[in-house]
Design an enzyme around this catalytic site. Structure first.
Site, PDB file in Angstrom:
ATOM      1  N   GLN A   9     -36.149  16.593 -26.193  1.00 21.69           N
ATOM      2  CA  GLN A   9     -37.127  17.576 -26.873  1.00 21.69           C
ATOM      3  C   GLN A   9     -36.317  19.185 -25.504  1.00 21.69           C
ATOM      4  O   GLN A   9     -36.346  20.086 -26.100  1.00 21.69           O
ATOM      5  CB  GLN A   9     -37.748  17.855 -27.146  1.00 21.69           C
ATOM      6  N   GLU A  38     -43.770  13.963 -24.101  1.00 25.69           N
ATOM      7  CA  GLU A  38     -45.029  15.080 -24.708  1.00 25.69           C
ATOM      8  C   GLU A  38     -46.213  14.470 -24.567  1.00 25.69           C
ATOM      9  O   GLU A  38     -46.575  15.373 -23.671  1.00 25.69           O
ATOM     10  CB  GLU A  38     -44.235  15.519 -26.264  1.00 25.69           C
ATOM     11  N   ASP A  80     -43.379  19.253 -24.354  1.00 29.70           N
ATOM     12  CA  ASP A  80     -41.427  19.469 -24.434  1.00 29.70           C
ATOM     13  C   ASP A  80     -41.266  20.782 -25.098  1.00 29.70           C
ATOM     14  O   ASP A  80     -40.619  21.532 -24.416  1.00 29.70           O
ATOM     15  CB  ASP A  80     -41.011  18.897 -25.570  1.00 29.70           C
ATOM     16  N   GLY A  89     -61.392  32.295 -28.481  1.00 28.06           N
ATOM     17  CA  GLY A  89     -61.388  33.595 -28.389  1.00 28.06           C
ATOM     18  C   GLY A  89     -63.080  34.107 -27.811  1.00 28.06           C
ATOM     19  O   GLY A  89     -64.176  33.554 -28.564  1.00 28.06           O
ATOM     20  N   GLY A  90     -63.359  35.437 -27.531  1.00 27.89           N
ATOM     21  CA  GLY A  90     -64.928  35.783 -27.790  1.00 27.89           C
ATOM     22  C   GLY A  90     -64.892  35.991 -29.263  1.00 27.89           C
ATOM     23  O   GLY A  90     -66.420  36.113 -30.033  1.00 27.89           O
TER      24      GLY A  90
END
Ligand code: COA
Length: 415
Positions: free
Chosen positions: A17, A139, A168, A247-248
């Site tokens: 892959q 993977e 992959d 995130g924030g």
């Protein structure tokens, strides 16, 4: 219409892959990608996870569009000559064999550079230099070693791998970028170079925010936007954050109407600070706009669980698509949890060419993911993957082999 990489020739010595993801992208950008496969069997994925007997698997077809296939036994002296001829004529060699396999075949970097000093040699390996550099890697090993698994899942469960193939396909994307940069540098240096994308490193690059959080944790002892806060004590390492936003802007996955029967009746909801008053209006909690316990992002952090529970009371009264329509009208960032079935039927993804139907001479019609990168002057037309060795004669004659030479190679089982 011309394509961005028209005129570039890629010797695609990849399998499975990670490497094929990279070379498929180069093919979509217009390069002539010649996939070199083992005579007789080819890329192992042709036969893996088959859904139709005798037809190349979807695993193979979905990773090898727009390429040509040539079979050569590159361990046979005459097969090595074919590979040498290809090296001389191609711009890039891409490979993702186990460490040392190319060297054992006799194609060291020095030998390739001697044959074609302009050639870029691009490799995916599981690990970079270090104690694991000789390991074979797939993977999920990369997801585990790159920091993804330890930071995915819920606090009270084991480490979890993700369905997104970041080890992959994610590494294949990194490699493609390295190849592009090396080709640009070649325009001034006149020389090829080695490009290496280790899977562990690529996964870590995609887990960058977790290394950010590791350092924040070490400095402050807590991560206030994580679901553990304020009830559970933090340990030494970044814990698994469930569905909390990376995130924030705090976010969570919330149930929608029908969740009892439909495993995907959920929506991702982000309590972005900029739209807090709109969120309060939608869920009928307008008092929270000015209440000092809820009015600022910092004040909300200790109450996130309660806030999301209240928002979920509202989302449970709407389907995920109804909720999307209402929330989008207020610019509240949210996203439906889409099943693969829904994605396969998505009209916009079909119209943009990201979900494409392809016809194959053995398997018939099937769906694939087209080029996710859209370019205004280099459109992608997805064509089916090659049959094993479909272009062997064509490529060999382009390399100068006569019909008699080709017949002789076939008789000796070199091709
Ligand atoms: N003719 C003759 N021999 C060929 C050939 C050809 N056209 N193409 C490949 N081979 C040989 C190789 O030279 C190698 O031989 P050797 O072991 O005697 O040196 C052999 O085929 C098998 O290669 P290998 O890469 O070891 O395959 P594998 O199936 O045992 O391992 C991986 C598969 C993916 C684990 C391994 O290739 C790997 O770790 N790759 C790097 C990381 C990676 O890309 N992983 C993700 C894959 S999606």
């Amino acid at each position: 219409m011309s394509k961005a990489l028209n005129g570039y020739r890629i010797l695609d010595f990849t399998h499975v892959q990670s490497g094929p993801t990279c070379t498929q992208l180069l093919a979509w950008f217009g390069a002539d990608v010649i996939k070199v496969e083992r005579a007789g069997e080819g890329d192992a994925t042709r036969g893996q996870l088959r859904d139709i007997p005798e037809a190349d698997s979807l695993y193979f077809t979905m990773l090898n569009h727009n390429k040509r296939s040539i079979t050569v036994n590159t361990k046979h002296p005459k097969g090595k000559q074919v590979l040498e001829a290809l090296i001389k004529q191609c711009d890039v060699l891409v490979e993702n064999f186990a460490p040392g396999a190319l060297d054992r075949m006799g194609f060291t970097w020095e030998r390739i550079h001697e044959l074609n000093p302009r050639m870029v040699v691009a490799s995916v390996k599981g690990f970079g230099p270090g104690k694991y550099e000789a390991c074979k890697v797939y993977e999920n090993v990369a997801q585990c070693a790159g920091g993804a698994a330890s930071t995915t899942g819920f606090d009270d469960g084991p480490p979890l791998v993700t369905g997104a193939q970041i080890g992959d396909s994610g590494t294949g994307l990194h490699l493609a970028l390295g190849i592009m940069a090396a080709l640009l540098q070649r325009q001034t240096s006149g020389k090829g170079q080695k490009v290496l994308a280790p899977m562990q490193d690529a996964v870590l690059n995609l887990c960058r925010v977790k290394l950010r959080d590791q350092q924040r944790l070490e400095r402050t002892g807590e991560l206030q936007e994580y679901p553990q806060y304020p009830d559970i004590e933090f340990g030494e390492a970044v814990p698994r954050a469930g569905n909390a936003s990376g995130g924030g802007q705090p976010g969570s996955i919330l149930k929608c109407k029908g969740w009892q029967k439909d495993p995907n009746a959920y929506i991702y909801f982000i309590t972005q600070a900029a739209v807090w008053p709109a969120i309060c209006k939608v869920i009928d909690e307008e008092g929270w706009i000015t209440d000092p316990h809820f009015s600022t992002p910092k004040a909300r952090l200790p109450h996130l669980k309660m806030i999301f529970a209240r928002i979920e009371e509202w989302t449970k009264t709407k389907t995920k698509f109804e909720a999307m329509d209402i929330l989008n009208a207020y610019d509240i960032p949210c996203g439906p949890i889409l099943s693969m079935k829904e994605i396969a039927e998505d009209e916009a993804l079909r119209a943009s060419g990201t979900v494409v139907e392809v016809d194959h001479p053995v398997r018939g019609k099937y769906l694939t993911v087209g080029n996710p990168i859209k370019m205004s002057d280099s459109p992608t037309v997805v064509t089916r993957s090659p049959l094993l060795g479909e272009h062997t004669d064509e490529v060999l004659s382009q390399l100068g082999y006569s019909a008699a030479d080709i017949q002789a190679l076939r008789a000796e089982q070199v091709i």
